[in-house]
Design a protein around this motif. Structure first.
Motif, PDB file in Angstrom:
ATOM      1  N   LEU A 109       0.873  -1.134   0.007  1.00 33.67           N
ATOM      2  CA  LEU A 109       0.183   0.003  -0.435  1.00 33.67           C
ATOM      3  C   LEU A 109       0.959   0.972   0.231  1.00 33.67           C
ATOM      4  CD1 LEU A 109      -2.253  -1.577   2.503  1.00 33.67           C
ATOM      5  CD2 LEU A 109      -2.905  -0.981   0.162  1.00 33.67           C
ATOM      6  N   LEU A 110       0.927   1.202  -0.840  1.00 31.94           N
ATOM      7  CA  LEU A 110       2.043   2.807  -1.482  1.00 31.94           C
ATOM      8  C   LEU A 110       1.631   3.879  -1.064  1.00 31.94           C
ATOM      9  CD1 LEU A 110       3.409   1.772  -4.743  1.00 31.94           C
ATOM     10  CD2 LEU A 110       5.005   1.732  -2.422  1.00 31.94           C
ATOM     11  N   PRO A 111       2.253   4.546   0.239  1.00 33.17           N
ATOM     12  CA  PRO A 111       4.173   5.161   0.175  1.00 33.17           C
ATOM     13  C   PRO A 111       4.764   4.466   0.820  1.00 33.17           C
ATOM     14  CG  PRO A 111       2.624   7.366   0.859  1.00 33.17           C
ATOM     15  CD  PRO A 111       1.639   6.081   0.647  1.00 33.17           C
ATOM     16  N   LYS A 112       4.223   3.403   1.509  1.00 33.16           N
ATOM     17  CA  LYS A 112       4.337   2.394   2.536  1.00 33.16           C
ATOM     18  C   LYS A 112       5.061   1.042   2.104  1.00 33.16           C
ATOM     19  CE  LYS A 112       2.065   4.182   6.944  1.00 33.16           C
ATOM     20  NZ  LYS A 112       1.431   3.631   8.074  1.00 33.16           N
ATOM     21  N   TYR A 113       5.829   0.270   2.271  1.00 33.97           N
ATOM     22  CA  TYR A 113       6.920  -0.677   1.437  1.00 33.97           C
ATOM     23  C   TYR A 113       7.090  -0.517   0.499  1.00 33.97           C
ATOM     24  CZ  TYR A 113       5.408  -2.131   6.476  1.00 33.97           C
ATOM     25  OH  TYR A 113       5.368  -1.532   7.614  1.00 33.97           O
ATOM     26  N   ALA A 114       7.851   0.105  -0.383  1.00 36.25           N
ATOM     27  CA  ALA A 114       8.369   0.471  -1.379  1.00 36.25           C
ATOM     28  C   ALA A 114       9.534  -0.470  -1.668  1.00 36.25           C
ATOM     29  CB  ALA A 114       9.161   1.969  -1.921  1.00 36.25           C
ATOM     30  N   GLY A 115      10.154  -0.849  -2.546  1.00 36.13           N
ATOM     31  CA  GLY A 115      11.076  -1.721  -2.362  1.00 36.13           C
ATOM     32  C   GLY A 115      11.156  -3.229  -2.907  1.00 36.13           C
TER      33      GLY A 115
END
Length: 315
Positions: A109-115
């Motif tokens: 659930l962007l912006p969290k946990y990109a990458g």
């Protein structure tokens, strides 16, 4: 629309299948070669095989930075590129090439946990929901405007494997609904709140090594996060590696030194946990199932034949 797809593993496979089932025309697929990396052998449905079964041309690349690839993309004349689980940076001359840009599909659930490994990190961190985001690609990794996003709740006993199955089923609807908006000519989408952004690295051996200074609640989630077929969380007992396959947070509170093999509780053996365990205010981690260095899997109450001694992070 004419679609070029960049993707890898089961996430890419599900994306390609959704595109093949849609009204859009998949004109080229770009995917990575097979890998022996521990996390890349999991959920490894072949994007290349699926494309070839449907007569779609395939290019195999580690990185999309060569002139031949660029020329093939130009010849494919895409309206849009759709990417999911592409493991290396896509340069601007690639993602800006299609008439309507590049849509990236990411399992958080962007912006969290990109990458990388967002489901594992999210579970360890006690998130109450996870999901899938389709966003327009820009110069910053996983940072473009959000086109479509859907979520599912995280249950109290969910493992990363459970969350994979929940979120992988979101890929098709998120992708096709996002493409429908793009096909209709929409160009204004929801900017990400960059003050909430987090970016995580790939998981490695060090990330599954148990630190008994962590609170028991965090360790219990780490064990669930490293559920099969992922590599199991591990510790050392009497100098030998011991994998922790299942655990619960203890009912009682146990004081002492982190890592102490302390007490049988229910079907588990309680290990003292938490940097401030000396206060006696902490719950412990009740380990219920283990795997030994020689591959034996057994209940913790059978493995720990007596109490006392310590589990450690190093041999």
């Amino acid at each position: 629309m004419r679609v070029v797809m960049f993707g890898y593993q089961t996430w890419g496979h599900r994306t390609l299948q959704a595109l093949l089932d849609s009204e859009h025309d998949v004109v080229l697929v770009v995917t990575h070669p097979r890998s022996e990396h521990a996390y890349e052998k999991i959920w490894s449905d072949s994007v290349a095989d699926l494309a070839e079964e449907h007569g779609v041309p395939v290019l195999i690349r580690n990185r999309p930075d060569d002139d031949e690839l660029y020329e093939r993309l130009q010849a494919a004349d895409p309206d849009v590129i759709v990417a999911n689980n592409w493991r290396t940076w896509i340069p601007p001359r690639i993602f800006a090439l299609p008439r309507r840009g590049t849509l990236n599909v990411h399992d958080s659930l962007l912006p969290k946990y990109a990458g990388f490994s967002p489901l594992i990190w999210a579970l360890i961190n006690g998130e109450t929901e996870v999901g899938v985001t389709a966003h327009m690609m820009n110069d910053e990794l996983d940072a473009g405007d959000i086109v479509r996003q859907e979520s599912v709740p995280v249950g109290p006993r969910d493992t990363t494997t459970d969350l994979f199955h929940k979120t992988v089923d979101l890929i098709a609807p998120v992708t096709t609904k996002a493409l429908a908006l793009i096909a209709d000519g929409q160009t204004e989408f929801t900017p990400q709140d960059r003050s909430q952004a987090t970016f995580f690295h790939k998981r490695a051996e060090e990330d599954i090594r148990i630190d008994w200074n962590w609170p028991a609640e965090d360790l219990e989630r780490l064990v669930r996060a490293q559920s099969a077929p992922y590599p199991s969380a591990f510790t050392f007992h009497r100098g030998k590696r011991l994998e922790i396959l299942a655990s619960v947070v203890s009912e009682g509170r146990y004081g002492g030194t982190p890592g102490r093999i302390f007490y049988r509780e229910g079907e588990g053996v309680v290990i003292v946990a938490g940097a401030d365990a000396r206060t006696g205010r902490n719950h412990g981690l009740a380990v219920t199932r283990v795997r030994t260095e020689d591959g034996r899997e057994l209940p913790a109450t059978e493995y720990f034949t007596s109490m006392g001694g310590y589990l450690t992070s190093r041999p």
